[in-house]
Design an enzyme around this catalytic site. Structure first.
Site, PDB file in Angstrom:
ATOM      1  N   LYS A  79       0.862  -1.181   0.000  1.00 24.51           N
ATOM      2  CA  LYS A  79       0.000   0.000   0.000  1.00 24.51           C
ATOM      3  C   LYS A  79       0.893   1.224   0.000  1.00 24.51           C
ATOM      4  CE  LYS A  79      -4.505   0.968   0.406  1.00 24.51           C
ATOM      5  NZ  LYS A  79      -5.645   0.208  -0.146  1.00 24.51           N
ATOM      6  N   GLY A 179     -23.674   4.069   3.614  1.00 21.04           N
ATOM      7  CA  GLY A 179     -22.730   4.725   2.702  1.00 21.04           C
ATOM      8  C   GLY A 179     -23.011   4.345   1.268  1.00 21.04           C
ATOM      9  N   VAL A 180     -23.615   5.288   0.531  1.00 27.61           N
ATOM     10  CA  VAL A 180     -23.918   5.002  -0.875  1.00 27.61           C
ATOM     11  C   VAL A 180     -23.075   5.895  -1.782  1.00 27.61           C
ATOM     12  CG1 VAL A 180     -26.171   3.877  -0.731  1.00 27.61           C
ATOM     13  CG2 VAL A 180     -26.046   6.372  -0.570  1.00 27.61           C
ATOM     14  N   GLY A 181     -21.760   5.784  -1.609  1.00 31.56           N
ATOM     15  CA  GLY A 181     -20.810   6.493  -2.475  1.00 31.56           C
ATOM     16  C   GLY A 181     -20.576   5.665  -3.718  1.00 31.56           C
ATOM     17  N   VAL A 183     -18.996   2.674  -4.324  1.00 32.62           N
ATOM     18  CA  VAL A 183     -19.323   1.242  -4.266  1.00 32.62           C
ATOM     19  C   VAL A 183     -20.773   1.038  -3.823  1.00 32.62           C
ATOM     20  CG1 VAL A 183     -18.752  -0.982  -3.210  1.00 32.62           C
ATOM     21  CG2 VAL A 183     -16.919   0.646  -3.713  1.00 32.62           C
TER      22      VAL A 183
HETATM   23  P1  NAD Z   1     -16.807   6.738  -1.286  1.00 37.78           P
HETATM   24  O1  NAD Z   1     -16.076   7.782  -0.541  1.00 37.78           O
HETATM   25  O2  NAD Z   1     -17.158   6.955  -2.713  1.00 37.78           O
HETATM   26  O3  NAD Z   1     -18.180   6.393  -0.529  1.00 37.78           O
HETATM   27  C1  NAD Z   1     -18.299   6.255   0.842  1.00 37.78           C
HETATM   28  C2  NAD Z   1     -19.621   6.878   1.241  1.00 37.78           C
HETATM   29  O4  NAD Z   1     -19.870   6.533   2.594  1.00 37.78           O
HETATM   30  C3  NAD Z   1     -19.617   8.405   1.154  1.00 37.78           C
HETATM   31  O5  NAD Z   1     -20.759   8.802   0.433  1.00 37.78           O
HETATM   32  C4  NAD Z   1     -19.662   8.854   2.616  1.00 37.78           C
HETATM   33  O6  NAD Z   1     -20.376  10.057   2.784  1.00 37.78           O
HETATM   34  C5  NAD Z   1     -20.365   7.675   3.272  1.00 37.78           C
HETATM   35  N1  NAD Z   1     -20.101   7.468   4.690  1.00 37.78           N
HETATM   36  C6  NAD Z   1     -18.917   7.479   5.326  1.00 37.78           C
HETATM   37  N2  NAD Z   1     -19.076   7.172   6.628  1.00 37.78           N
HETATM   38  C7  NAD Z   1     -20.397   6.981   6.815  1.00 37.78           C
HETATM   39  C8  NAD Z   1     -21.196   6.664   7.946  1.00 37.78           C
HETATM   40  N3  NAD Z   1     -20.663   6.472   9.144  1.00 37.78           N
HETATM   41  N4  NAD Z   1     -22.530   6.550   7.785  1.00 37.78           N
HETATM   42  C9  NAD Z   1     -23.093   6.743   6.570  1.00 37.78           C
HETATM   43  N5  NAD Z   1     -22.384   7.052   5.471  1.00 37.78           N
HETATM   44  C10 NAD Z   1     -21.059   7.158   5.584  1.00 37.78           C
HETATM   45  O7  NAD Z   1     -15.938   5.401  -1.106  1.00 37.78           O
HETATM   46  P2  NAD Z   1     -16.063   4.050  -1.934  1.00 37.78           P
HETATM   47  O8  NAD Z   1     -15.062   4.030  -3.015  1.00 37.78           O
HETATM   48  O9  NAD Z   1     -17.494   3.790  -2.242  1.00 37.78           O
HETATM   49  O10 NAD Z   1     -15.565   2.983  -0.846  1.00 37.78           O
HETATM   50  C11 NAD Z   1     -16.385   2.659   0.258  1.00 37.78           C
HETATM   51  C12 NAD Z   1     -15.611   1.776   1.204  1.00 37.78           C
HETATM   52  O11 NAD Z   1     -15.204   0.591   0.547  1.00 37.78           O
HETATM   53  C13 NAD Z   1     -14.321   2.421   1.732  1.00 37.78           C
HETATM   54  O12 NAD Z   1     -14.145   2.020   3.070  1.00 37.78           O
HETATM   55  C14 NAD Z   1     -13.244   1.827   0.856  1.00 37.78           C
HETATM   56  O13 NAD Z   1     -11.989   1.788   1.528  1.00 37.78           O
HETATM   57  C15 NAD Z   1     -13.795   0.435   0.632  1.00 37.78           C
HETATM   58  N6  NAD Z   1     -13.334  -0.208  -0.593  1.00 37.78           N
HETATM   59  C16 NAD Z   1     -13.519   0.431  -1.784  1.00 37.78           C
HETATM   60  C17 NAD Z   1     -13.099  -0.176  -2.956  1.00 37.78           C
HETATM   61  C18 NAD Z   1     -13.295   0.490  -4.293  1.00 37.78           C
HETATM   62  O14 NAD Z   1     -13.035  -0.154  -5.302  1.00 37.78           O
HETATM   63  N7  NAD Z   1     -13.766   1.720  -4.353  1.00 37.78           N
HETATM   64  C19 NAD Z   1     -12.482  -1.433  -2.914  1.00 37.78           C
HETATM   65  C20 NAD Z   1     -12.321  -2.081  -1.675  1.00 37.78           C
HETATM   66  C21 NAD Z   1     -12.765  -1.438  -0.521  1.00 37.78           C
END
Ligand code: NAD
Length: 367
Positions: A79, A179-181, A183
């Protein structure tokens, strides 16, 4: 530095990178190269101190070693973190300087996107080194890692539900997404298509409202998500949400989501979930879709091949849950044992570090 680096952290190699001209301050952690070159995303984040950055990068690199081992990939774990605010300090010069540092490692470390970085940043890093994946599809890469990650979560949820509830379909089940970002929103679309009754939340309520409207989900507040009576609770926000305080509130049968490091304390909270009768699908097994998709680029990206590999998350989750049941252990312990056995098996074949000698396709047009 407050602590003795060697005894306080697990790693094979730690590289501190500093470039005065661009202002780059980065740390690359190669945790383990037994199965192949270390692969892991680059996180761009304004860490307060060097200790915070080292703590984060070593923990995340260790998780990558187990993630790649459990996914059956011929890659080790690593990492990197860049100590910068991605909104204001992420410049082309800084990313290119970072790319030059990666290049000096000669392929022992291959990076991709993580929090604070995107596929276009990977393209900038790519100007200086071939050892980067997650490039845009227009440039021969696998693109954004979120869709394959979400697809892998869907496969893992299906496996967990099949194991736990003995059902073949998700239709009619209740699933909450925290969390609906990137992923979480893709996952919500998949689950809606499967006929799931969805409940969604996000600290960004505008985003949650938008996704809820799009997929026909019920909108809930971030505070109430732990108290919902659901079949599956899917943490897709940040890590360390499963704690002493939240476990007593959970009323789900399965915890299965994308967030890294979901358990605040792996051992204790893994045990507490088991005692409460909740099936915990270990995060680094179910969220491996992105790294599976990204590492496919090493051979020249093929989307059908990458996605069929992502589908194997279903079998990996089944194997995990069956092993934990058979041995009467937590899923956390079972996962470490399965991954550890795979690494030991390789070690018996070749006791030397094989990683960086593996072929790595160098795309045309470098530099
Ligand atoms: P992102 O930042 O696009 O989405 C995360 C969402 O979660 C955001 O909208 C944020 O506002 C919301 N959030 C954060 N804390 C919260 C809480 N306590 N309650 C409600 N909502 C909350 O991130 P992402 O790319 O969608 O990744 C999400 C998670 O998955 C992260 O922890 C990331 O490390 C993990 N992950 C992502 C990937 C990838 O390919 N993107 C791969 C493996 C793991």
């Amino acid at each position: 530095m407050k602590q003795d680096l060697f005894s306080a952290n697990e790693f094979e190699q730690l590289v501190i990178c500093k470039d005065e001209v661009s202002g780059l301050k980065a740390i690359i952690c190669i945790h383990n190269t037994l199965l192949g070159p270390a692969v892991g995303g680059t996180r761009i984040y304004p860490y307060r101190t060097m200790d915070d950055a080292i703590e984060d990068v070593t923990c995340l690199a260790r998780a990558m070693t187990y993630k790649t081992a459990m996914a059956g990939l011929s890659f080790g774990g690593g990492k990197a973190v860049i100590m910068a605010d991605p909104a204001t300090q992420k410049t082309t010069e800084l990313l290119m300087a970072y790319g030059r540092f990666i290049d000096t490692l000669g392929g022992r470390f291959i990076t991709g996107e993580d929090v604070g970085a995107n596929e276009y940043d990977m393209l900038v890093i790519r100007r200086e080194t071939p050892y980067v994946v997650g490039l845009p599809e227009s440039h021969g890469g696998g693109g954004n890692t979120s869709p394959p990650t979400a697809y892998g979560i869907l496969c893992g949820i299906k496996a967990a539900v099949n194991h736990r509830l003995k059902v073949e379909s998700l239709r009619g089940l209740r699933v909450s997404i925290q969390g609906v970002g990137n992923v979480g929103s893709h996952l919500a679309r998949h689950l809606a298509q499967e006929g799931v009754t969805l409940l969604v939340t996000d600290v960004n309520m505008d985003r949650a409202r938008q996704v809820a409207k799009e997929v026909g989900a019920t909108l809930v507040s971030p505070g109430e998500v732990y108290d919902l009576e659901v079949d599956v609770f899917s943490p897709c926000g940040l890590g360390k949400v499963i704690t002493d305080e939240t476990i007593p509130r959970l009323r789900c049968q399965v915890v299965a989501g994308a967030a890294n490091n979901q358990l605040a304390d792996e051992e204790r909270h893994g045990r507490m979930l088991k005692e409460k009768g909740i099936t915990y699908v270990v995060d680094y097994i179910i969220n491996a879709g992105g790294v599976i998709n990204g590492t496919d680029e090493a051979m020249g990206y093929s989307r059908p091949r990458a996605y069929s590999q992502v589908e194997r998350i279903y079998d990996n989750v089944k194997a995990l849950l069956e092993t934990a049941d058979a041995e009467g252990t937590t899923t956390v312990e079972a996962a470490y044992r399965i991954a550890g056995n795979r690494m030991k098996a390789i070690q018996r074949v070749s006791p030397i570090t094989v990683g960086y000698k593996a072929p790595f396709k160098v795309f045309p047009g470098a530099r």
